[in-house]
Design a protein around this motif. Structure first.
Motif, PDB file in Angstrom:
ATOM      1  N   GLN A   1       0.850  -1.186   0.000  1.00  0.00           N
ATOM      2  CA  GLN A   1       0.000   0.000   0.000  1.00  0.00           C
ATOM      3  C   GLN A   1       0.885   1.235   0.000  1.00  0.00           C
ATOM      4  O   GLN A   1       1.475   1.576   1.011  1.00  0.00           O
TER       5      GLN A   1
ATOM      6  N   GLU B   1      -7.944 -12.552  -1.394  1.00  0.00           N
ATOM      7  CA  GLU B   1      -9.275 -12.665  -0.831  1.00  0.00           C
ATOM      8  C   GLU B   1      -9.842 -14.063  -1.075  1.00  0.00           C
ATOM      9  O   GLU B   1     -10.471 -14.657  -0.216  1.00  0.00           O
TER      10      GLU B   1
ATOM     11  N   ARG C   1      -9.354  -6.352   3.925  1.00  0.00           N
ATOM     12  CA  ARG C   1      -9.575  -5.133   4.693  1.00  0.00           C
ATOM     13  C   ARG C   1      -8.782  -5.148   5.984  1.00  0.00           C
ATOM     14  O   ARG C   1      -8.125  -4.182   6.349  1.00  0.00           O
TER      15      ARG C   1
ATOM     16  N   ASP D   1      -4.563  -8.705  -4.704  1.00  0.00           N
ATOM     17  CA  ASP D   1      -5.515  -8.655  -3.590  1.00  0.00           C
ATOM     18  C   ASP D   1      -6.721  -9.568  -3.826  1.00  0.00           C
ATOM     19  O   ASP D   1      -7.251 -10.143  -2.882  1.00  0.00           O
TER      20      ASP D   1
ATOM     21  N   THR E   1      -8.713   0.751   1.942  1.00  0.00           N
ATOM     22  CA  THR E   1      -9.552  -0.366   1.553  1.00  0.00           C
ATOM     23  C   THR E   1     -10.464   0.029   0.392  1.00  0.00           C
ATOM     24  O   THR E   1     -10.947  -0.813  -0.331  1.00  0.00           O
TER      25      THR E   1
ATOM     26  N   LYS F   1      -5.046  -4.709   5.364  1.00  0.00           N
ATOM     27  CA  LYS F   1      -4.666  -3.325   5.050  1.00  0.00           C
ATOM     28  C   LYS F   1      -4.738  -2.451   6.290  1.00  0.00           C
ATOM     29  O   LYS F   1      -3.865  -1.623   6.536  1.00  0.00           O
ATOM     30  N   ARG F   2      -5.810  -2.662   7.086  1.00  0.00           N
ATOM     31  CA  ARG F   2      -5.948  -1.853   8.291  1.00  0.00           C
ATOM     32  C   ARG F   2      -4.777  -2.111   9.233  1.00  0.00           C
ATOM     33  O   ARG F   2      -4.145  -1.192   9.737  1.00  0.00           O
TER      34      ARG F   2
ATOM     35  N   SER G   1      -6.979   4.148   7.389  1.00  0.00           N
ATOM     36  CA  SER G   1      -6.959   2.916   6.607  1.00  0.00           C
ATOM     37  C   SER G   1      -8.208   2.657   5.760  1.00  0.00           C
ATOM     38  O   SER G   1      -8.087   1.991   4.731  1.00  0.00           O
TER      39      SER G   1
END
Lengths: 399, 295
Positions: free
Chosen positions: A103, A261, A268, A257, A162, A271-272, A158
Motif C-alpha cells: 500500500q 481474498e 480489509r 488482492d 480499503t 490493510k488496516r 486505513s
C-alpha cells in the motif's frame, strides 16, 4: 513464538484415541544432522529468525561492533548514527505497509509528526502556559503514547486504503501530508506555531536523563546506545511480523488482492493492520527523532520527509527489514558524505549561497539514487548484498 | 455579489492553470498508466526558461520556446527512465518520476536563486473593466490559454492520425501494435505533450506574482483535480481543475470570516480536503472509469 514455529497439528490429535497415551512417542523437534549446517529438516528451521550460521555470526559481530562504536567515534558522528537508527525504525514501519503490504504511503511524515507532538505533549513542561504539557518524562510512557496515537490515526486513515488502490492511494496519502502540515502549523497550543516550535520529548529512564552528559558517557554516546537498543527491539518485532501469518497476509495482498481474498485472507483487515503497524512505527520514530534533536519545528513534517522515507526503503530494499535499516543509515549519513566532497570535486562549494554547492548536490543525489536504484537494482542495497553473498557462497565456482 | 463574482473569476483563472496541468497528468496516465510526479519540476523548468527568455524574445515567443524545450525534456525523460521500466509495477515508475522531480528541481532552483523571479508577462496585476467589475487581465489570459491549448489537444486527439493512434494505444496496446501503431512513439509523444503543457502552465503560474523555489507545490494541486475528475478523462481533468480553483478561491475569500477555526491559509489545503470528500463518495472520481478486474 510465532505462528510459523507452531508444529503442524496431527489430524488425529482431536480424536479420543489420540488423547490416550500412544505407543509411538511424539516426534522430537526437527534437528539438523551433524556436519550439515546448511540442511533444513523442518519448516521451523527454514523460517527461523537467523536461519543460517552465517547470519547468526554476522548479526552477533554487527551488534558487538555497534556496541563498541561509542568508544571509537566522535560525538557528532554518533549523533548521526543515533538519528540513523531512529530513521530506520520509521523506515521499517513504512516498509511494512509499502514494501510488504504493497500500500503506497506517501504520508509517513504525518505519522512522524503525530508521534513527535504526542510525545512532547506527554513529556512537556506543565508550567509552560503557551503549549500543552503533562510533565511525564519517563521514556516508555511517552514512546507508547506516541506510537498508540499515531497507530490510531493509521486506523482512521486505513478505510481510504480499503476503498482505493495503487496510485489513487498514493495521491490521497500525499494529500494527508498537506493537511497534516496545515494542522501542525496552525494548532499553536500543540506545536508552538511556525517559527516558535516547541521542545522535543525528554528521554528520561528511571530518573536518569539520557540526553544530558553523565559521569562516564557524553550525551551523544548515551543517546546512541539508547537508540541502538530501540532499533534492535523494533527491528526484531518488525522481522517477526514479516515472517508470521500477518506478514504472509500482507504479501498476499500486495501480490494480488483478489487472489488473496479468494484464498481466505481478510484484505480489509490486512490493510488496516498494515496502516496501524506503520503508524505505530512512524509515531515512535517521530518521538525518538525529536528527543535527539530537542526542538520541533512544525514545518518539518512535509512532503520532503515522506519522500526521504520512500527513498530509504527503495535504496535499502523494499520488503526487507535489513534493507530498511541499511537505507535509513545511508540516507542519514549521505549529508555527511557529501560534506567531504568539495575536497575531491573542487567545483563544488561548501557554502550554501554559491552554486553548485554540496547541499544542492546532496538533494540531487537523493533523486538520482532513487532513479538509478529502481532501474538498475530494484532490490536496493539489500539486493547488492545478496549478490555479493551469493558470489562468495559459490566461490570459486561463481559465474 | 461583487465579491462573489471576483472570487469566482480568480478561481476560474487559477483553475485554468490547474486544469492545464491536470490534462498533462491525464495524457501521461492514459498512455503509460503512470502518474508522473516529475510534472512539478517540468512546470518550474518551463517557468524559469520563460523568465530568462522573455527579455530577449518577448513573453509569447518565450512561452513557445519553453513549451518546445520542456516537451523535448519530457521526451528525454520518457526515453531514458520510463522506457526501460515498461512492464514493471506502476508504483515503481511513479517513484522514479518522484526521484526525477527532485533531481530536476535542484537544477532549476539553482537558476531561480533565493528571490522571486519575474516571468516577464505583459499583464502584471493590472485589471480591465468588464461589466463594471475590475477583472485582472492575467485571469482572462489564463482562461484563454486553457481554451486554446485544450481545444487544440481535443482536436488533435479527435481528428489527426496521431491522435487516433494515441487513443488506440491507450485503449489496447497490443491491438494497436498489430494495427501498425508504434506504441513506444505514442508514449513518448504523450510525455512530450504533457511537458509542453506543464511549461505553458508554469509561465502563467508566474504571471502577476513571479516564481520562486516553492512554486512547484502549485503543480501538486493538479493531483486533486485529476482524481476528482477521474484519472483517465481529459474532460474530467479540466472540470476537476476548475473546481479545485473555485474551491480554493472561495475558501481564500470566505473561510477567514465564516470558518476561522480552520486556521490561516486553509485555502491552500482545501483542494486536498475536497479530494478526500470526493473519493470517499466516489472512489474513481466523478468522470473516471470504474476499474473492472478480471479474475
Amino acid at each position: 513464538m510465532t505462528a510459523t514455529q507452531r508444529p503442524v497439528r496431527d489430524p488425529a490429535a482431536g480424536t479420543p484415541a489420540a488423547a490416550a497415551p500412544s505407543a509411538t512417542p511424539a516426534p522430537a523437534r526437527a534437528r539438523r544432522p551433524r556436519g550439515r549446517p546448511a540442511m533444513y529438516t523442518g519448516y521451523a528451521q527454514n523460517m527461523a529468525l537467523l536461519n543460517t550460521g552465517g547470519k547468526k555470526a554476522g548479526v552477533l559481530v554487527l551488534f558487538v561492533v555497534a556496541l563498541l562504536l561509542p568508544f571509537l567515534l566522535q560525538d557528532d558522528l554518533l549523533r548521526l548514527l543515533a538519528t540513523g537508527a531512529v530513521l530506520a525504525i520509521g523506515a521499517i514501519g513504512l516498509n511494512l505497509v509499502t514494501g510488504y503490504a504493497g500500500q503506497v504511503s506517501l504520508g509517513h511524515a504525518v505519522f512522524l509528526g503525530i508521534g513527535a507532538y504526542t510525545a512532547s505533549v506527554v513529556s512537556g513542561d506543565p508550567e509552560d502556559e503557551s503549549v500543552y504539557g503533562f510533565g511525564i518524562t519517563f521514556l516508555p510512557v511517552w514512546l507508547l503514547a506516541a506510537g498508540l496515537v499515531a497507530a490510531l490515526v493509521g486506523a482512521i486513515v486505513s478505510p481510504l486504503a480499503t476503498r482505493l488502490r495503487g496510485l489513487y492511494l498514493a495521491i490521497v496519502t500525499l494529500g494527508l501530508v498537506f493537511i497534516g502540515e496545515h494542522v501542525f502549523r496552525e494548532w499553536d497550543a500543540l506545536t508552538g506555531g511556525v517559527g516558535v516550535g516547541r521542545e522535543g520529548p525528554t528521554p528520561e529512564l528511571f530518573g536518569f536523563d539520557v540526553g544530558t552528559r553523565s559521569e562516564f558517557f557524553s550525551a551523544d554516546q548515551q543517546l546512541y546506545l539508547l537508540m541502538l537498543v530501540m532499533l534492535v527491539l523494533f527491528a526484531l518485532v518488525g522481522r517477526n511480523i514479516a515472517r508470521s501469518a500477518v506478514g504472509r497476509n500482507f504479501a498476499a495482498v500486495r501480490d494480488r488482492d483478489i487472489a488473496a481474498e479468494v484464498t481466505g485472507v481478510d484484505v480489509r483487515k490486512a490493510k488496516r493492520l498494515a496502516f496501524v503497524i506503520s503508524g505505530f512505527y512512524g509515531g515512535c520514530a517521530g518521538a525518538l527523532l525529536y528527543s535527539i534533536n530537542g526542538y520541533i519545528d512544525p514545518g518539518s513534517f512535509n512532503v520532503l520527509l515522506s519522500v526521504q522515507f520512500i527513498a530509504m526503503i527503495l535504496i535499502g530494499g523494499a520488503a526487507t527489514i535489513s534493507g530498511s535499516i541499511m537505507g535509513a543509515f545511508f540516507v542519514a549519513l549521505l549529508p555527511r558524505l557529501t560534506r567531504e566532497l568539495p575536497e575531491y570535486l573542487p567545483f563544488l562549494s561548501s557554502s550554501p549561497t554559491e552554486t553548485p554547492n554540496v547541499f544542492q548536490f546532496e538533494t540531487f543525489l537523493y533523486g538520482i539514487l532513487i532513479v538509478l536504484f529502481l532501474i538498475l537494482e530494484p532490490r536496493g542495497l539489500f539486493g547488492l548484498w545478496v549478490r555479493a553473498r551469493n558470489y562468495w557462497k559459490a566461490w570459486p565456482f561463481s559465474y | 455579489m461583487r465579491d462573489v463574482l471576483l472570487t469566482a473569476i480568480r478561481g476560474i483563472g487559477f483553475g485554468s492553470i490547474y486544469a492545464m496541468l491536470a490534462v498533462g497528468f491525464v495524457v501521461i496516465y492514459k498512455s503509460s498508466r503512470v502518474i508522473s510526479f516529475a510534472q512539478p519540476a517540468l512546470m518550474l523548468a518551463g517557468a524559469v526558461l520563460v523568465s530568462y527568455l522573455a527579455g530577449p524574445i518577448g513573453f509569447y515567443g518565450a512561452v513557445l520556446v519553453a513549451a518546445l524545450a520542456i516537451a523535448a525534456l519530457g521526451l528525454g525523460v520518457e526515453r531514458a527512465t520510463i522506457r526501460p521500466m515498461i512492464g514493471r509495477p506502476v508504483f515503481v515508475i511513479a517513484i522514479i518520476t518522484l526521484g526525477l522531480d527532485i533531481a530536476i528541481r535542484v537544477v532549476v532552483n539553482a537558476f531561480i536563486g533565493s528571490d522571486v523571479r519575474n516571468v516577464g508577462d505583459p499583464w502584471g496585476l493590472s485589471a480591465v473593466d468588464v461589466f463594471g467589475l475590475p477583472v485582472q487581465e492575467r485571469y482572462i489570459a489564463m482562461v484563454l490559454v486553457l481554451v486554446v491549448t485544450v481545444g487544440a489537444l481535443f482536436a488533435f486527439f479527435q481528428y489527426s492520425r496521431y491522435g487516433l493512434a494515441m487513443r488506440a494505444a491507450s485503449l489496447d496496446q497490443e491491438t494497436a501494435m498489430v494495427q501498425g501503431v508504434s506504441v513506444g512513439a505514442m508514449m513518448a509523444l504523450s510525455w512530450a505533450i504533457a511537458g509542453g503543457l506543464a511549461a505553458v502552465a508554469g509561465a502563467f503560474v508566474g504571471a502577476g506574482g513571479g516564481i520562486e523555489q516553492n512554486t512547484w507545490i502549485i503543480a501538486l494541486k493538479a493531483l486533486p483535480a485529476i482524481i476528482i475528475g477521474g484519472l483517465d478523462s481529459v474532460g474530467g481533468a479540466v472540470i476537476g481543475g476548475l473546481l479545485v480553483g473555485l474551491v480554493e478561491s472561495f475558501f481564500a475569500t470566505y473561510q477567514g470570516e465564516y470558518l476561522p477555526w480552520l486556521g490561516q491559509n486553509f485555502s491552500l489545503v482545501s483542494p486536498y480536503v475536497l479530494l478526500l470528500v470526493v473519493l470517499l463518495v466516489r472512489p474513481y472520481g466523478i468522470f473516471g472509469t470504474r476499474e473492472v478486474e478480471r479474475v
